[in-house]
Design an enzyme around this catalytic site. Structure first.
Site, PDB file in Angstrom:
ATOM      1  N   TYR A  23       0.816  -1.228  -0.036  1.00 21.30           N
ATOM      2  CA  TYR A  23       0.035   0.095   0.038  1.00 21.30           C
ATOM      3  C   TYR A  23       0.935   1.125   0.125  1.00 21.30           C
ATOM      4  O   TYR A  23       2.104   1.257   0.328  1.00 21.30           O
ATOM      5  CB  TYR A  23      -1.039  -0.016   1.214  1.00 21.30           C
ATOM      6  CG  TYR A  23      -0.325   0.229   2.480  1.00 21.30           C
ATOM      7  CD1 TYR A  23      -0.203   1.515   3.027  1.00 21.30           C
ATOM      8  CD2 TYR A  23       0.013  -0.726   3.145  1.00 21.30           C
ATOM      9  CE1 TYR A  23       0.382   1.830   4.268  1.00 21.30           C
ATOM     10  CE2 TYR A  23       0.737  -0.472   4.586  1.00 21.30           C
ATOM     11  CZ  TYR A  23       0.668   0.908   5.071  1.00 21.30           C
ATOM     12  OH  TYR A  23       1.309   1.088   6.315  1.00 21.30           O
ATOM     13  N   CYS A  24       0.015   2.231  -0.326  1.00 23.26           N
ATOM     14  CA  CYS A  24       0.915   3.742  -0.371  1.00 23.26           C
ATOM     15  C   CYS A  24      -0.295   4.531   0.311  1.00 23.26           C
ATOM     16  O   CYS A  24      -1.046   4.341   0.773  1.00 23.26           O
ATOM     17  CB  CYS A  24       1.452   4.032  -1.708  1.00 23.26           C
ATOM     18  SG  CYS A  24       0.302   4.135  -3.169  1.00 23.26           S
ATOM     19  N   SER A  25      -0.351   5.851  -0.401  1.00 23.50           N
ATOM     20  CA  SER A  25      -1.305   6.948   0.067  1.00 23.50           C
ATOM     21  C   SER A  25      -2.619   6.313  -0.690  1.00 23.50           C
ATOM     22  O   SER A  25      -3.699   6.272  -0.059  1.00 23.50           O
ATOM     23  CB  SER A  25      -0.907   8.300  -0.244  1.00 23.50           C
ATOM     24  OG  SER A  25       0.152   8.617   0.081  1.00 23.50           O
TER      25      SER A  25
END
Length: 141
Positions: A72-74
């Site tokens: 995941y990221c933003s």
């Protein structure tokens, strides 16, 4: 969220939606920058970064190439790129968190800071992308 992801992602990595984390069978990998991870991250996630990502971090951490990995990221754009690299390394069960940590927080997910304490703060990346974070305290530095 779906519209922006369709615009920027190739959808080469299957999405997992936030509600699927209730029975979390995944190794969580955070593909944001270190400053973002320090502000907050999903509990038990491992930081792998984006601009400084080194595949060896993952190969040391996850020996079995069939282990389910959720990156995941933003919001899910950088994480797709890191997940693609993991697939090229032979990992077979790699997924991208749909909407990233923003969607996770928006749906009531708890995040922790670098001291592993619950926090409402989330690094909002920048003003443009922060519009997708609707819950919590937006941090920009």
């Amino acid at each position: 969220m779906a519209t922006i992801l369709k615009k920027y992602n190739k959808e080469t990595v299957p999405y997992v939606h936030v509600n699927a984390l209730k029975n979390n069978p995944y190794i969580l990998l955070d593909a944001r920058e270190a400053i973002e991870f320090k502000v907050s991250h999903i509990p038990n996630a491992f930081w792998v970064g984006f601009s400084t990502f080194k595949p060896q971090q993952v190969t040391k951490l996850v020996k079995n190439r069939n282990t389910p990995i959720l990156v995941y990221c933003s919001i899910g754009i950088r994480s797709e790129q890191i997940a693609e690299q993991l697939l090229k390394l032979g990992y077979t069960r790699v997924y991208n968190l749909f909407g990233g940590i923003f969607e996770y927080k928006n749906k009531g997910g708890q995040v922790v800071n670098s001291q592993q304490q619950a926090t409402d703060s989330v690094h909002a990346y920048n003003k443009q992308w922060s519009q997708y974070l609707t819950k919590g305290i937006k941090i920009y530095e």
